[in-house]
Write an enzyme that holds these catalytic residues in place. Structure first.
Site: not given
Ligand SMILES: *[C@@H]1O[C@H](CO)[C@@H](O)[C@H](O)[C@H]1NC(C)=O
Ligand SMILES: *[C@@H]1O[C@H](CO)[C@@H](O)[C@H](O)[C@H]1NC(C)=O
Ligand SMILES: *[C@@H]1O[C@H](CO)[C@@H](O)[C@H](O)[C@H]1NC(C)=O
Ligand SMILES: *[C@@H]1O[C@H](CO)[C@@H](O)[C@H](O)[C@H]1NC(C)=O
Length: 305
Positions: A166, A88, A170
């Site tokens: 992602e 992930h 993040h």
């Protein structure tokens, strides 16, 4: 003898060349971090002066993985890796478990931002440029791209959009990837490639499928497992209790998050497992399904000799 000497001098020449390469700086320049105190993130936060040297404030670092049974993009060849969970991401939570997101909109590569508006009202504009896979290719990292295609597989969207999501959600909040840390030699998108490398490095520490399988916990459409059985198997190989995420009212296993404190940078430093700060969404009492995948949704990704 002459041939041997020739070989030795050839080797020395190569060594000389690699020695001059090894003087090349890292990104960020970790030799500038050598004077920082040896301390894990979230354990002595007051002492981190150079934010390029340790992730801060996001010092609780999560390597997160999915167990999906299909991708929804099988026709496009987006298949799951047999005998492996999928990546992930790598998330920088604050030490208390809260988190920041989309911290640098000049590095927004997410075609479908979630959320579209940040809590402070700032909109996150959807990205429409070339996929982040092209950034990896431009840096000549076919090896990295190949691994990502095998193990970093999205459900319900094309992989490259998921990778961009992602990074932008993040990694832009992970201080060791700040563009400022890269100095004057920064090449555009190098931080993106370095982040993907760091994600893969962290993921390789956690062969979740094998760890569970070794405890007799295999995907099954017939039996169920208890939460404590799953947690116990993972703790026995990682030293800490990860977060387990379940759907369908806590009865279908879907994800795992491994929590860490990090010594040094996410790029080069050491990850130490710590217990999850988030309560599992899996039922502590009901049986938990760890479903077998749809056979046509997975493929063998091991390299054949
Ligand atoms: C990296 O940091 C070290 C120590 O501060 C310094 O001596 C060196 O010049 C730096 N390298 C570059 C390329 O800036
Ligand atoms: C935190 O860092 C300071 C400065 O390096 C050090 O004196 C102190 O002992 C550290 N505290 C802990 C709990 O490690
Ligand atoms: C979910 O689980 C709770 C507690 O076991 C139960 O009360 C509830 O009815 C369940 N909901 C569904 C949709 O199954
Ligand atoms: C197992 O069950 C899941 C969930 O219902 C389904 O998606 C999957 O195709 C099944 N796999 C097999 C091999 O029957």
């Amino acid at each position: 003898m002459a041939a041997t000497l020739g070989l030795i001098s050839a080797l020395l020449a190569i060594q000389g060349a690699s020695a001059s390469f090894s003087l090349a700086t890292t990104f960020p320049n970790i030799s500038a971090c050598a004077s920082e105190p040896i301390t894990y993130s979230c354990e002595n936060t007051t002492v981190i002066e150079n934010t390029c040297c340790s992730p801060t404030p996001g010092g609780l670092v999560l390597q997160t993985q999915f167990w999906d049974t299909y991708t929804g993009f099988e026709k496009q060849g987006q298949l799951l890796p047999k005998n492996s969970w999928t990546i992930h991401g790598l998330w920088p939570d604050n030490c208390d478990g809260s988190y920041e997101q989309y911290c640098d909109l000049s590095r927004q590569y997410d075609p479908t931002p979630s959320p579209l508006v940040l809590p402070d009202g700032t909109p996150v504009p959807p990205y429409t440029g070339p996929g982040v896979d092209t950034f990896v290719a431009e840096f000549g990292r076919g090896d990295l791209l190949d691994f990502m295609k095998k193990y970093w597989v999205s459900q319900g969207s094309p992989n490259s959009g998921f990778w961009g999501h992602e990074f932008s959600k993040h990694a832009t909040c992970t201080s060791t990837f700040d563009v400022a840390c890269y100095g004057p030699d920064y090449k555009k998108h190098q931080d993106v490639v370095d982040f993907f490398d760091a994600v893969v490095r962290a993921f390789k520490n956690y062969p979740t499928f094998n760890i569970l399988a070794a405890s007799g916990i295999l995907p099954s459409n017939k039996t169920t497992y208890s939460l404590s059985q799953l947690q116990g198997a993972l703790k026995a190989q990682t030293g800490a209790v990860p977060y387990l995420g379940c759907g369908s009212n806590g009865t279908v296993l879907q994800e795992v998050w491994y929590f860490h404190h990090v010594l040094g940078t996410e790029q080069f430093g050491h990850f130490k497992t710590v217990d999850s700060t988030t309560k599992s969404s899996c039922s502590p009492t009901a049986g938990i399904h760890y479903f077998e995948r749809t056979p046509t949704s997975e493929r063998d990704v091991r390299l054949l000799p």
